[in-house]
Design a protein around this motif. Sequence first.
Motif, mmCIF file in Angstrom:
data_model
loop_
_atom_site.group_PDB
_atom_site.id
_atom_site.type_symbol
_atom_site.label_atom_id
_atom_site.label_comp_id
_atom_site.label_asym_id
_atom_site.label_seq_id
_atom_site.Cartn_x
_atom_site.Cartn_y
_atom_site.Cartn_z
ATOM 1 N N GLY A 102 0.737 -1.155 -0.086
ATOM 2 C CA GLY A 102 0.141 -0.125 -0.030
ATOM 3 C C GLY A 102 0.889 1.255 -0.128
ATOM 4 N N ASP A 103 0.572 2.103 0.842
ATOM 5 C CA ASP A 103 1.410 3.411 0.979
ATOM 6 C C ASP A 103 2.716 3.117 1.720
ATOM 7 N N GLY A 104 2.951 2.049 2.209
ATOM 8 C CA GLY A 104 4.398 1.707 2.425
ATOM 9 C C GLY A 104 5.091 2.601 3.786
ATOM 10 N N SER A 135 -6.767 10.531 9.601
ATOM 11 C CA SER A 135 -8.017 10.792 8.685
ATOM 12 C C SER A 135 -7.230 10.727 7.280
ATOM 13 N N GLU A 136 -6.051 10.555 7.226
ATOM 14 C CA GLU A 136 -5.740 10.651 5.628
ATOM 15 C C GLU A 136 -5.266 9.109 5.273
ATOM 16 N N ASN A 137 -5.113 8.284 6.295
ATOM 17 C CA ASN A 137 -4.612 7.034 6.130
ATOM 18 C C ASN A 137 -5.807 6.107 5.893
ATOM 19 N N ASN A 138 -6.677 6.406 6.623
ATOM 20 C CA ASN A 138 -7.890 5.373 6.801
ATOM 21 C C ASN A 138 -8.676 5.238 5.308
ATOM 22 N N ASP A 139 -9.033 4.075 4.887
ATOM 23 C CA ASP A 139 -9.831 3.790 3.560
ATOM 24 C C ASP A 139 -11.233 3.901 4.182
ATOM 25 N N SER A 179 -10.760 4.736 -1.079
ATOM 26 C CA SER A 179 -9.262 4.722 -1.326
ATOM 27 C C SER A 179 -8.492 3.462 -1.074
ATOM 28 N N ASN A 180 -7.389 3.498 -1.221
ATOM 29 C CA ASN A 180 -6.650 1.887 -1.065
ATOM 30 C C ASN A 180 -5.175 2.069 -0.544
#
Length: 375
Positions: free
Chosen positions: A256-258, A267-271, A285-286
């Motif tokens: 993923g974003d690694g 709030s930015e990382n949650n899908d 998002s993923n």
Amino acid sequence: MSDSEKMAGSTFGTIFKISTWGESHGKGIGVVIDGCPAGIALTEEDIQKQLDRRRPGQNRYTTARSEADQVEILSGTFEGLTTGTPISLLVRNQDQRSRDYGSIAELYRPGHADYTYDQKYGIRDYRGGGRSSARETIGRVAAGAVAQKLLSELGVTVSAYVSAIGPVTIENIDRETLDFAYAEESPVRMPDRQATQKALAWLDACIRSQDSSGGAIECIVRHLPAGLGEPCFEKLDANLAKALMSIGAVKAVEIGDGAAVQRAKGSENNDAYLCGADGIPYKASNHSGGILGGISDGAPLLLRASFKPTPSIAQPQSMLGKDGSCHVESIHGRHDPIVVARAVPVVEAMTAITLADHLLLAMTSQISYVKKIFG
């Protein structure tokens, strides 16, 4: 798998299990696959297509070693179908030039496994690195071709490409419209024409200075069902990381974003989950890369592996002698100035092998699944 089976380190998997064998300058390289279901259409041509993608001598950016890498199926199929019994695959070595390595028989090359193999076993095959050679990946790619045939029965696709070479990276990637057809034409397997030209210029400069370059490969898996992965120590992402880290030149794996998650807020990382018109939920998002809690969530799986530069370079380097003294020597032989171009099918293979294994493991996770087979 028992502890004694794990000790040797050449076997991977639980149900879909592979054991690779052979050395760079031995008579051949091969793999035995156990646990593959019966009834899958499989021919030597299916496997050869993948081996041709990792074959040496494709262009000036790969080793000049001339090998056809022709595969032979020795067992496990009948009339074009897998039989459920062990599948044994063989590729014979034909272009060994062991004389190239005579000068380093008593030396440990920097960046190679020479010293560590000698410390572990008290003996090492110095010809091309022996078991630590990238040529060992032939067995992985051959087994991966079988695993991909299994996955294709469910519509699962595994596709990798080079995303970075040295300072050259593919910018603003739209993973929904990647040009995989061009990636197969590109000498460095980048799905981007502009990035390919920049990468070739960078590699030409490396070759002129008798140097090599690192790079990165991304792999995307589509149509993977949710529910694959075993808590807590056999998580899907943990086993994928192990599979990719087992590739000789890989030094880092991201999902993923690694590593970028260290800079993100929750709030930015949650899908966020959304509900589709057909009632099937999906993610907005993923960032997770298709895995939550070590279990696949149905979104595309996104993996990234970073490869170190090829350690065999023609520049004079300080090497350690077996007698404890230091020597300044140059490495002779035929070596890739970069690994990633030929490693794309290797990443696909280890990903496919891991997923095939987890797919078979997941068949027993609910009683309803068992009833569908035996009820």
